[in-house]
Design an enzyme around this catalytic site. Structure first.
Site, mmCIF file in Angstrom:
data_model
loop_
_atom_site.group_PDB
_atom_site.id
_atom_site.type_symbol
_atom_site.label_atom_id
_atom_site.label_comp_id
_atom_site.label_asym_id
_atom_site.label_seq_id
_atom_site.Cartn_x
_atom_site.Cartn_y
_atom_site.Cartn_z
ATOM 1 N N SER A 230 83.972 -66.587 14.598
ATOM 2 C CA SER A 230 84.429 -67.494 15.697
ATOM 3 C C SER A 230 84.952 -67.062 16.759
ATOM 4 C CB SER A 230 84.908 -68.312 14.466
ATOM 5 O OG SER A 230 84.617 -69.368 13.944
ATOM 6 N N SER B 203 89.253 -74.865 13.506
ATOM 7 C CA SER B 203 87.507 -73.620 13.575
ATOM 8 C C SER B 203 85.837 -74.918 13.098
ATOM 9 C CB SER B 203 87.480 -72.258 13.280
ATOM 10 O OG SER B 203 86.703 -71.641 13.077
ATOM 11 N N LYS C 72 84.500 -69.357 20.172
ATOM 12 C CA LYS C 72 85.304 -70.209 19.500
ATOM 13 C C LYS C 72 86.605 -70.382 21.107
ATOM 14 C CE LYS C 72 83.182 -72.207 15.475
ATOM 15 N NZ LYS C 72 84.067 -71.761 14.037
#
Length: 380
Positions: free
Chosen positions: A55, A118, A58
């Site tokens: 993640s 997230s 991101k």
């Protein structure tokens, strides 16, 4: 031609520095830390090894959105609808914002859903809303990565979901991305990073940032975890005007990520300290100017300039100014035209930008002819 000038100040030592860098050990197989106040790299361990970011990818999705908002091409109150296919693919798949089919969601809420929660679903909805398809958005991600000099990183999707090696990054590149997010978009960074929690559809989730509540001044950036990547974190904190960006990756437990992240950031603040070199506006050197109405231009500190040194050191450093010169006119006040390279035995090279202290116009016709004649006969 590259020009080098030695800076001359009372505390500058041109001899080698004898103290050692503060030691640090971490269980993380990948680690990196930089001090944005000076540009110093305080620690690196396998920092250029390509790894799946999970993640932490991101961060680039958010960076692309911030860039579009900053350019006026995207608004925080723009709204995108969650289509059924996207919902089916990402509903409860990994970290989620819990978006519903047909939800009309603002860019602001989607950014909170990405940064704080997230949300894999939030990333794809934002990507599709901005670019039409997620893959078109990925093209923007890779374009921005190239512009930032993230030469060893590439993105295959908007949320870091495992994709058979299409999405790969390095710790150095992640730190670069984090630093640029802070520096280029300070208001947006303050608005979206560092939030304790966010609620959507009646569900409140807490920020996973392992530094929050444990390290003073912590406000970003992004955790990541998959079975393939392990536990990772790109973090940032600011104390007394000094901002650090750190990256840890490949840890084997959630608790280990918390422990190592806190230990790492505290080390960065406690074992090192800033040494002020020049006040904002100080003229460091003069650089040669070609075909200008002045033969030189002052090189000026655009901000207060610092070096980062161990607290146990005697503070001795060496410095030099470098630029490609002579610099051709016209030159505009505030234009970046040179680098101040600060060297210590422990933190290596720290590089900061120097700017023009005044406008330099082009020389008149007769001055240009005279200057050309002098170069021709070897007088210049």
């Amino acid at each position: 031609m590259k020009k080098y000038l030695l800076a001359s100040l009372p505390f500058v030592a041109l001899s080698s520095v004898v103290f050692a860098a503060p030691s640090f050990e971490t269980d993380a197989p990948i680690a990196y830390m930089t001090d944005l106040s000076s540009g110093a790299v305080l620690f690196e361990k396998n920092a250029d090894k390509q790894i799946p970011p999970a993640s932490m990818a991101k961060m680039m999705t958010v960076y692309v959105a911030f860039d579009l908002i900053n350019k006026g091409k995207l608004k925080l109150d723009d709204k995108f609808r969650v289509n059924e296919e996207t919902w089916k693919t990402w509903n409860n798949r990994g970290s989620t914002m819990f978006l519903g089919v047909g939800d009309l969601v603002s860019v602001s809420d989607l950014l909170h859903g990405i940064v704080t929660l997230s949300g894999n679903d939030a990333c794809v909805v934002l990507a599709e809303g901005i670019a039409g398809t997620e893959q078109a958005f990925v093209g923007l991600m890779n374009k921005r990565a190239k512009e930032l000099g993230m030469s060893k990183s590439q993105f295959g999707n908007s949320n870091g979901w495992p994709d058979e090696g299409q999405t790969m990054v390095t710790a150095r590149d992640l730190a670069n991305l984090g630093a640029n997010t802070v520096i280029k978009f300070p208001k947006l960074y303050d608005a979206f990073y560092g939030q304790d929690e966010f609620a959507w559809n009646g569900i409140t989730q807490s920020n996973r940032n392992p530094l929050m509540g444990k390290v003073a001044g912590s406000d970003g950036l992004k955790t990541g975890h998959t079975e393939e990547a392990g536990y990772g974190f790109t973090g940032s904190a600011e104390q007394k005007g000094r901002r650090l960006v750190s990256v840890l990756a490949g840890l084997n437990s959630y608790g280990g990520r918390i422990e190592e992240s806190v230990k790492f950031m505290n080390w960065g603040f406690n074992a090192w300290e800033p040494k002020k070199l020049f006040d904002k506006g100080t003229i460091i050197q003069n650089a040669e100017v070609q075909l200008g109405d002045s033969s030189t231009v002052p090189l000026v500190a655009a901000k207060d300039l610092f070096a980062t040194i161990p607290k146990a050191s005697d503070g001795k450093i060496s410095m030099k100014v470098t630029y490609d010169g002579p610099i051709k006119a016209p030159i505009f006040k505030g234009q970046p035209i040179a680098k101040l390279i600060v060297t210590t035995a422990d933190a290596g090279r720290q590089t900061v930008t120097l700017v023009a202290g005044e406008d330099i116009g082009e020389a008149g016709f007769f001055n240009r002819v005279w200057t050309g004649f002098k170069y021709l006969v070897g007088m210049a």
